[in-house]
Design an enzyme around this catalytic site. Structure first.
Site, PDB file in Angstrom:
ATOM      1  CD  GLU A  27      -3.114  -0.975   2.140  1.00  0.00           C
ATOM      2  OE1 GLU A  27      -2.895  -0.307   3.167  1.00  0.00           O
ATOM      3  OE2 GLU A  27      -4.185  -1.561   1.942  1.00  0.00           O
ATOM      4  CD  GLU A  42      -4.131  -6.065   2.339  1.00  0.00           C
ATOM      5  OE1 GLU A  42      -4.854  -5.391   3.113  1.00  0.00           O
ATOM      6  OE2 GLU A  42      -2.901  -5.936   2.288  1.00  0.00           O
TER       7      GLU A  42
HETATM    8  C1  GLA Z   1      -4.033  -2.758   4.905  1.00  0.00           C
HETATM    9  C2  GLA Z   1      -2.701  -3.454   4.804  1.00  0.00           C
HETATM   10  C3  GLA Z   1      -2.604  -4.722   5.550  1.00  0.00           C
HETATM   11  C4  GLA Z   1      -3.344  -4.641   6.840  1.00  0.00           C
HETATM   12  C5  GLA Z   1      -4.763  -4.228   6.607  1.00  0.00           C
HETATM   13  C6  GLA Z   1      -5.557  -4.145   7.891  1.00  0.00           C
HETATM   14  O1  GLA Z   1      -4.886  -2.908   3.875  1.00  0.00           O
HETATM   15  O2  GLA Z   1      -2.275  -3.672   3.491  1.00  0.00           O
HETATM   16  O3  GLA Z   1      -1.258  -4.970   5.802  1.00  0.00           O
HETATM   17  O4  GLA Z   1      -2.701  -3.718   7.645  1.00  0.00           O
HETATM   18  O5  GLA Z   1      -4.763  -2.956   6.037  1.00  0.00           O
HETATM   19  O6  GLA Z   1      -5.198  -3.051   8.692  1.00  0.00           O
END
Ligand code: GLA
Ligand code: ZN
Length: 661
Positions: free
Chosen positions: A144, A304
């Protein structure tokens, strides 16, 4: 690729003895891929140059035996303590001039040369080590990018790099002074070395400097990603490279970043604790998927996809039975070729102890596991067919990072946001079951019957021409308030009435405007009065025809929305932000005039969406509510999956098919 379902897995959080149970359960659920290691730098390199990849190789091999492939994440969003001890200067500086310290994640400056060396050493070793590992199929760079880097980094390294970037852009300091308008408040510079990163000022900021800063930050992040991508490409030519985006997030220009990647991935958490409602409305989720698809104009992965209650210190709502599946298939409907659920098992340690996954802390398969398993077993058979197919909307909304930056710098109205405006137009289409693409304004617009270009605030002669050509050749275009106000460098344009040359296209001039601060306004459209908000352009008709007039303000009775025929096309100018009700009416009218079709009719909460390849069109019908629903399709399809056409059970997903060859 034939890989469509997976989970984010952190074997390093669990005892070694548990791994095989995990692999077995994953196999039972239908998992084909895991993403691993994106935060495990310390575990892989506990001391400089001491590489310990054996545990990861073992996990990859074990999973591979169960038919599960691996995507490896580079762990560069969490440099370990020994690096920080050695090189504390790689920790970023915020706008208050404070260092952000070790103890969370993202405690890194992305321009820092020493940090880049650490990354080079580590990513080289990791990619060499896994290049020929048959269990590994690809890479995720960092995690991210842009997350938590909202106002970073103000350090000397970033300052030097910003100065260099400006020098490359402007060549001479005189040119910069002119383009930034530094005559105001005595902000002139003698040389580039005087220019700082935007540390907090006594008051006010230079809008042109801030726009450059935001673009610089984006370029820096792309460069940071490229630093790693180049290494991975060198050693792992057979692996793909992706990155997990965050929907509409704006820290890095995702179109630019996409050029480095084989495909784009996205992360989505509809029921986060930060949501104003139990969960983010489906239209906003749909818009996110559509913009993610637009970043590379191809199908994407969900890296995700929320699978449990989300929370750090505060938690969001639990997912109702069926809700996770509906969201997952919504992703597929909008162009996802693979769904990776976050995370496999709820972690017992660290900041994310309450960010729930497929399995709970107990590790026992429960409700969510059963739901995921049922979903995968039901839809796997179609996913190969869907792979590579795309939605083919007839309407598009223009999206651009620089316009967004310009409105972040000067929102005009406290509640006006660029993305909010896009979302509002999007919702009106979504509710009418009209699929939409997001496009960059410079794209070929000619394949769309209708293009909505909200807030075209920064304008160039090329872009004016592009819009004029689109309409002249038969396109239908919607322009809005605050169009053609500034040049590309964020200076107001002069010696012309708004919206500049586009005024000829629209057949109007906008000599004045009003900000609806702490108030709302009204317009008369048809025979009815509707609410409007935030802004009113005060319009003089030249050739255009009035579609709606203001019913409030000293400009009551003057045009608020106009229509103009221009050569073969049509252009509408919406001089205000319509309230939801008015926008629904307007989009209905624009769509009908442009002959844009709707997929059907259905109440709010029922989603209709299509993907197609050369021969097939697949239609997805998704009930996002816990109630029974009815809907109507505007075309004839063959039902592939689902109980009863036109009727939906709570959270039911139905699939249809049609030959279009
Ligand atoms: C983000 C991150 C993950 C995790 C999730 C939940 O999307 O990419 O590593 O931290 O949030 O907090
Ligand atoms: Zn820095």
């Amino acid at each position: 690729m034939g890989i469509h379902f997976g989970v984010d897995y952190y074997p390093e959080h669990w005892p070694h003895e548990r791994w095989e149970t995990d692999a077995k359960l994953m196999q039972e659920m239908g998992v084909q891929v895991v993403r691993m290691a994106e935060f495990s730098w310390f575990k892989m390199e506990p001391e400089e140059g001491l590489f310990q990849f054996e545990w990861l190789e073992e996990a990859v091999a074990l999973l591979d035996r169960y038919g599960i492939k691996t995507i490896l994440g580079t762990p560069t969003a969490a440099p370990p303590a020994w690096i920080i001890e050695q090189n504390p200067e790689i920790q970023p500086i915020d706008r208050q001039g404070r260092r952000r310290h070790f103890g969370g994640r993202h405690h890194d400056c992305q321009s820092n040369a020493t940090y880049r060396e650490h990354i080079c050493r580590f990513v080289t070793a990791m990619s060499q080590r896994f290049a020929d590992n048959s269990g590994v199929i690809g890479w995720q760079i960092d995690n991210e990018l842009g997350n938590s880097h909202g106002d970073l980094c103000m350090c000397d390294s970033c300052k030097g790099r910003f100065q260099q970037w400006l020098w490359e852009k402007y060549g001479t300091i005189e040119h910069l002074n002119e383009t930034w308008g530094t005559a105001f408040w005595s902000q002139g510079y003698n040389r580039f070395s005087q220019i700082s990163t935007p540390l907090i000022t006594a008051v006010g900021e230079n809008p042109s400097a801030m726009l450059d800063w935001k673009c610089f930050c984006s370029d820096l992040i792309v460069d940071f990603a490229k630093w790693q991508a180049d290494i991975i490409r060198k050693y792992c030519p057979n692996h793909f490279i992706t990155h997990n985006y965050m929907c509409f997030d704006d820290k890095v220009n995702y179109y630019d970043l996409g050029e480095l990647l084989d495909f784009v991935s996205n992360d989505i958490y509809p029921a986060g604790h930060w949501q104003q409602q139990p969960h983010q409305p489906e239209n906003e989720l749909a818009a996110s998927h559509d913009v993610v698809r637009s970043y590379k104009k191809m199908p994407f992965w969900m890296m995700e996809q929320q699978s449990g209650m989300a929370g750090w210190e505060i938690m969001g709502r639990a997912l109702e039975p069926g809700q996770m599946s509906a969201w997952a298939m919504q992703s597929v409907a909008h162009g996802a070729d693979a769904i990776v659920f976050f995370r496999w098992r709820t972690c017992a340690m660290g900041t994310e102890q309450y960010w729930h996954g497929i399995l709970g802390h107990s590790g026992n398969p429960g409700r969510i596991f059963r739901e995921a398993k049922a979903l995968i077993h039901r839809f796997s058979q179609y996913m190969d067919d869907f792979e590579g197919s795309m939605p083919c909307p007839q309407a598009a909304i223009v999206h651009n990072f620089r316009q967004n930056y310009a409105f972040q710098i000067q929102p005009h109205h406290p509640e006006l946001t660029y993305i909010g405006q896009l979302q509002k137009y999007y919702k009106a289409f979504y509710d009418k079951k009209i699929p939409v693409d997001f496009v960059q304004e410079t794209d070929d617009l000619s394949k769309y019957q209708l293009v909505v270009a909200p807030l075209q605030y920064l304008m160039t002669p090329e872009l004016e021409q592009h819009y004029i050509d689109y309409v002249a050749q038969g396109g239908n275009l919607v322009l809005t308030m605050r169009t053609g106000v500034k040049d590309a460098t964020n200076l107001c344009m002069i010696n012309r009435e708004l919206p500049g040359r586009l005024g000829e296209l629209c057949g109007i001039e906008v000599p004045e405007y009003d900000c609806l601060l702490q108030t709302k306004g009204g317009v008369l459209y048809g025979k009815k009065e509707y609410e409007i908000e935030k802004w009113c352009d005060i319009i003089t008709l030249i050739d255009a025809r009035q579609l709606a007039e203001y019913s409030t303000g000293f400009y009551q009775g003057t045009p608020a929305i106009t229509e103009n025929n221009y050569e073969w096309g049509k252009v509408w100018y919406v001089g205000t932000e319509p309230g939801e009700e008015l926008l629904e009416e307007l989009v209905d009218y624009f769509a009908k005039q442009s002959k844009v079709e709707t997929l059907g009719t259905a109440p709010a909460g029922v989603e209709l969406m299509t993907r197609e390849d050369k021969e097939h069109r697949w239609l997805f019908v998704i009930n996002h509510t816990n109630e029974e629903m009815v809907y109507n399709l505007h075309d004839t399809y063959i039902m592939l999956e689902g109980e009863k056409e036109q009727f939906l059970k709570p959270y039911e997903i139905q699939l249809f098919w049609k030959n279009i060859s």
